[in-house]
Design a protein around this motif. Structure first.
Motif, PDB file in Angstrom:
ATOM      1  N   ASN A 222      44.473  37.119  42.625  1.00  0.00           N
ATOM      2  CA  ASN A 222      45.079  36.615  41.396  1.00  0.00           C
ATOM      3  C   ASN A 222      44.440  37.321  40.200  1.00  0.00           C
ATOM      4  OD1 ASN A 222      46.128  35.205  39.255  1.00  0.00           O
ATOM      5  ND2 ASN A 222      45.421  33.187  39.932  1.00  0.00           N
ATOM      6  N   HIS A 223      45.185  38.247  39.624  1.00  0.00           N
ATOM      7  CA  HIS A 223      44.655  39.056  38.522  1.00  0.00           C
ATOM      8  C   HIS A 223      45.039  38.494  37.153  1.00  0.00           C
ATOM      9  CE1 HIS A 223      43.169  42.276  41.121  1.00  0.00           C
ATOM     10  NE2 HIS A 223      44.297  42.195  41.803  1.00  0.00           N
ATOM     11  N   THR A 224      45.606  37.297  37.125  1.00  0.00           N
ATOM     12  CA  THR A 224      45.939  36.713  35.823  1.00  0.00           C
ATOM     13  C   THR A 224      44.657  36.254  35.118  1.00  0.00           C
ATOM     14  OG1 THR A 224      46.234  34.476  36.716  1.00  0.00           O
ATOM     15  CG2 THR A 224      48.159  35.921  36.685  1.00  0.00           C
ATOM     16  N   ALA A 225      44.734  36.116  33.793  1.00  0.00           N
ATOM     17  CA  ALA A 225      43.549  35.790  33.007  1.00  0.00           C
ATOM     18  C   ALA A 225      43.226  34.303  32.988  1.00  0.00           C
ATOM     19  CB  ALA A 225      43.732  36.280  31.571  1.00  0.00           C
ATOM     20  N   ASP A 226      44.266  33.447  33.096  1.00  0.00           N
ATOM     21  CA  ASP A 226      43.990  32.018  32.911  1.00  0.00           C
ATOM     22  C   ASP A 226      44.908  31.100  33.716  1.00  0.00           C
ATOM     23  OD1 ASP A 226      46.323  32.553  31.603  1.00  0.00           O
ATOM     24  OD2 ASP A 226      45.672  31.801  29.647  1.00  0.00           O
ATOM     25  N   LEU A 229      47.090  30.607  40.881  1.00  0.00           N
ATOM     26  CA  LEU A 229      48.179  30.986  41.775  1.00  0.00           C
ATOM     27  C   LEU A 229      48.120  30.059  42.988  1.00  0.00           C
ATOM     28  CD1 LEU A 229      50.390  33.081  42.676  1.00  0.00           C
ATOM     29  CD2 LEU A 229      48.512  34.381  43.720  1.00  0.00           C
ATOM     30  N   VAL A 230      49.222  29.383  43.291  1.00  0.00           N
ATOM     31  CA  VAL A 230      49.255  28.447  44.416  1.00  0.00           C
ATOM     32  C   VAL A 230      50.247  28.966  45.457  1.00  0.00           C
ATOM     33  CG1 VAL A 230      49.677  26.088  45.182  1.00  0.00           C
ATOM     34  CG2 VAL A 230      48.691  26.517  42.912  1.00  0.00           C
ATOM     35  N   ILE A 231      49.742  29.272  46.642  1.00  0.00           N
ATOM     36  CA  ILE A 231      50.573  29.770  47.735  1.00  0.00           C
ATOM     37  C   ILE A 231      51.086  28.580  48.535  1.00  0.00           C
ATOM     38  CG2 ILE A 231      50.667  31.284  49.741  1.00  0.00           C
ATOM     39  CD1 ILE A 231      50.126  32.712  47.088  1.00  0.00           C
ATOM     40  N   SER A 277      42.361  30.733  42.343  1.00  0.00           N
ATOM     41  CA  SER A 277      42.045  30.634  40.922  1.00  0.00           C
ATOM     42  C   SER A 277      42.166  31.989  40.237  1.00  0.00           C
ATOM     43  CB  SER A 277      40.624  30.078  40.734  1.00  0.00           C
ATOM     44  OG  SER A 277      40.501  28.798  41.320  1.00  0.00           O
ATOM     45  N   HIS A 278      42.399  31.961  38.937  1.00  0.00           N
ATOM     46  CA  HIS A 278      42.558  33.214  38.192  1.00  0.00           C
ATOM     47  C   HIS A 278      41.282  34.047  38.298  1.00  0.00           C
ATOM     48  CE1 HIS A 278      40.106  31.588  34.840  1.00  0.00           C
ATOM     49  NE2 HIS A 278      40.737  30.451  35.089  1.00  0.00           N
ATOM     50  N   GLY A 279      41.472  35.328  38.524  1.00  0.00           N
ATOM     51  CA  GLY A 279      40.349  36.243  38.647  1.00  0.00           C
ATOM     52  C   GLY A 279      39.636  36.203  39.984  1.00  0.00           C
ATOM     53  N   THR A 280      40.225  35.544  40.987  1.00  0.00           N
ATOM     54  CA  THR A 280      39.596  35.456  42.311  1.00  0.00           C
ATOM     55  C   THR A 280      40.557  35.932  43.396  1.00  0.00           C
ATOM     56  OG1 THR A 280      40.303  33.178  42.786  1.00  0.00           O
ATOM     57  CG2 THR A 280      38.256  33.470  41.535  1.00  0.00           C
ATOM     58  N   ALA A 281      40.043  35.985  44.626  1.00  0.00           N
ATOM     59  CA  ALA A 281      40.842  36.391  45.776  1.00  0.00           C
ATOM     60  C   ALA A 281      40.435  35.558  46.978  1.00  0.00           C
ATOM     61  CB  ALA A 281      40.656  37.878  46.074  1.00  0.00           C
ATOM     62  N   ASP A 282      41.355  35.355  47.908  1.00  0.00           N
ATOM     63  CA  ASP A 282      41.059  34.578  49.102  1.00  0.00           C
ATOM     64  C   ASP A 282      42.039  34.956  50.201  1.00  0.00           C
ATOM     65  OD1 ASP A 282      39.804  32.765  50.718  1.00  0.00           O
ATOM     66  OD2 ASP A 282      40.516  30.974  49.668  1.00  0.00           O
ATOM     67  N   TYR A 283      41.546  34.874  51.450  1.00  0.00           N
ATOM     68  CA  TYR A 283      42.429  35.088  52.588  1.00  0.00           C
ATOM     69  C   TYR A 283      43.380  33.904  52.737  1.00  0.00           C
ATOM     70  CZ  TYR A 283      39.747  39.051  54.410  1.00  0.00           C
ATOM     71  OH  TYR A 283      39.155  40.268  54.576  1.00  0.00           O
ATOM     72  N   MET A 284      44.563  34.150  53.249  1.00  0.00           N
ATOM     73  CA  MET A 284      45.477  33.070  53.587  1.00  0.00           C
ATOM     74  C   MET A 284      44.820  32.192  54.654  1.00  0.00           C
ATOM     75  SD  MET A 284      49.400  33.378  54.958  1.00  0.00           S
ATOM     76  CE  MET A 284      48.893  34.236  56.468  1.00  0.00           C
ATOM     77  N   GLY A 285      44.684  30.900  54.362  1.00  0.00           N
ATOM     78  CA  GLY A 285      43.972  30.007  55.251  1.00  0.00           C
ATOM     79  C   GLY A 285      42.526  29.833  54.868  1.00  0.00           C
ATOM     80  N   GLY A 286      42.045  30.628  53.930  1.00  0.00           N
ATOM     81  CA  GLY A 286      40.653  30.536  53.486  1.00  0.00           C
ATOM     82  C   GLY A 286      39.794  31.618  54.090  1.00  0.00           C
ATOM     83  N   LEU A 323      52.853  29.453  39.755  1.00  0.00           N
ATOM     84  CA  LEU A 323      51.824  30.021  38.873  1.00  0.00           C
ATOM     85  C   LEU A 323      51.616  29.088  37.694  1.00  0.00           C
ATOM     86  CD1 LEU A 323      49.998  32.497  38.318  1.00  0.00           C
ATOM     87  CD2 LEU A 323      51.861  33.399  36.908  1.00  0.00           C
ATOM     88  N   GLY A 324      50.368  28.701  37.495  1.00  0.00           N
ATOM     89  CA  GLY A 324      50.028  27.869  36.352  1.00  0.00           C
ATOM     90  C   GLY A 324      50.758  26.548  36.314  1.00  0.00           C
ATOM     91  N   GLY A 325      51.054  25.970  37.472  1.00  0.00           N
ATOM     92  CA  GLY A 325      51.733  24.677  37.519  1.00  0.00           C
ATOM     93  C   GLY A 325      53.222  24.758  37.290  1.00  0.00           C
ATOM     94  N   GLY A 326      53.779  25.956  37.244  1.00  0.00           N
ATOM     95  CA  GLY A 326      55.211  26.122  37.031  1.00  0.00           C
ATOM     96  C   GLY A 326      56.021  25.882  38.283  1.00  0.00           C
TER      97      GLY A 326
END
Length: 383
Positions: A222-226, A229-231, A277-286, A323-326
């Motif tokens: 998630n490269h957004t600033a603020d 991102l919810v998968i 979270s914005h500015g972080t990365a994670d594998y699918m499933g954690g 994205l962002g609760g949208g």
């Protein structure tokens, strides 16, 4: 609640010295490998390739945690003559010289089940003695899968089909509709091993197994600033390879694929989703329990759109996210995408989905930290 699907590749754990006695007989004198055909507890080679798995030494991988409890073995020594009868006069020939003459049922073991327990590899029934000819050369082919089917076949020299034994693996899939829902937890792992030109003086038969599936994982950035991102859901649709055949004409086996099945693999599905979270990365499933999707690869696949797809055809990846609760949106990565490199058997790869602005940028790369074998080092953009 997040639905996490975990599939870790099977491991072959070697504990202590192995002999032909079972766990129940462990207090008795072991059966002598000088007289009887015995198997060592198998190992796995995380660095093997299709070309060299039969001649390489096993190793243990700490990240593989499941236990292999049994495997199948086919054993060959005396080939057939042109009439189909056993020819004991040529048992001392090397495998490459006599392999094409094995045209009927293997003469030593025919799909013998070997059970691994408490550091011993054992098979039921009367123990098989060596032939009594010191120069006799044996070849053993072994296989393991928690589901699916292995079958040994052979050609007929008199019919002009000059090849040695062929081991075929068939995926337990019958679907022909791409909308059929499938799940990675039901996708079998599959391993094969071989030992050529083994002689009585070599003692017990030690087998080093080789994964011939390809592992694929997803990582979201998630490269957004603020904005978070919810998968919510990830699916992988396509037409995939169903059968793998290992040609044992020579002591360097050749793997080919044939047949297909179709479906949509539900890799991730959660009403609440996985938050990146914005500015972080994670594998699918954690990061601790990443979903690993196993696929049967075509070793002869190409990077061209010529129908020889390494991981299958008509592939489409769909990601439902917010994205962002949208509101929920769906990203589609399709058009029967091809890769700029060819993932091989016994390798683990990561598909990186970089969310930039309002869309994803996708690239695939070999996993150099928790892979079965190092593949390509390149970050490859998938268009």
């Amino acid at each position: 609640m997040i639905k996490i699907i975990k599939y870790t590749a099977v491991t072959l754990i070697a504990v202590g010295a192995a002999s032909c006695n079972s766990a129940d007989d462990s207090l008795k004198a072991p059966v002598s490998p000088e007289k009887y055909i015995c198997f060592g507890v198998p190992e796995i080679n995380v660095n093997a390739t299709v070309d060299d798995f039969a001649g390489s030494t096993g190793s243990r991988a700490a990240h593989l945690t499941n236990t292999l409890e049994n495997f199948q073995v086919w054993g060959f020594c005396a080939p057939n003559d042109l009439s189909g009868n056993i020819n004991t006069q040529v048992v001392d020939q090397t495998w490459n010289d006599k392999s094409v003459f094995f045209t009927t049922t293997p003469d030593v073991f025919n799909n013998k089940k070997i059970t691994v327990s408490n550091g011993f590899a054992n098979y039921e029934g009367e123990k098989q003695e060596w032939s009594g000819t010191a120069d006799a050369r044996y070849t053993f082919v072994a296989a393991y899968t928690p589901s699916g089917t292995f079958a040994m076949g052979s050609g007929s020299v008199t019919a002009g089909s000059e090849h040695g034994p062929r081991l075929k693996f068939t995926m337990p899939r019958t679907s022909t509709d791409k909308t059929t829902l499938l799940y990675p937890a039901d996708q079998p792992d599959a391993l094969v091993a071989a030992r050529f030109n083994h002689q009585q003086a070599d003692g017990r038969v030690d087998l080093s197994f080789f994964h011939f599936m390809t592992g694929l994982r997803f990582k979201f950035h998630n490269h957004t600033a603020d904005k978070d991102l919810v998968i919510k859901r990830v699916t992988f649709q396509g037409i995939f390879h169903k059968e793998a055949t290992f040609d044992f004409t020579k002591d360097k086996p050749v793997m080919t694929v044939a047949g297909t099945y179709a479906g949509t693999f539900v890799l991730f599905d959660s009403a609440t989703g996985q938050t990146i979270s914005h500015g972080t990365a994670d594998y699918m499933g954690g990061n601790e329990l990443p979903v690993t999707f196993l696929m049967l690869p075509n070793p002869d696949g190409t990077i061209e759109a010529d129908g020889k797809f390494t991981l299958g055809s008509e592939k489409e990846i769909r990601i439902t996210y917010s994205l962002g609760g949208g509101e929920d949106k769906t990203f589609i990565h399709g058009n029967n995408f091809t890769l700029n490199y060819t993932p091989q058997p016994n390798t683990l790869h990561t598909a990186h989905f970089n969310f930039v602005g309002d869309d994803f940028v996708v690239f695939f790369q070999a996993d150099d930290e928790k892979n079965w074998q190092n593949g390509s080092d390149n970050d490859v953009i998938i268009h």
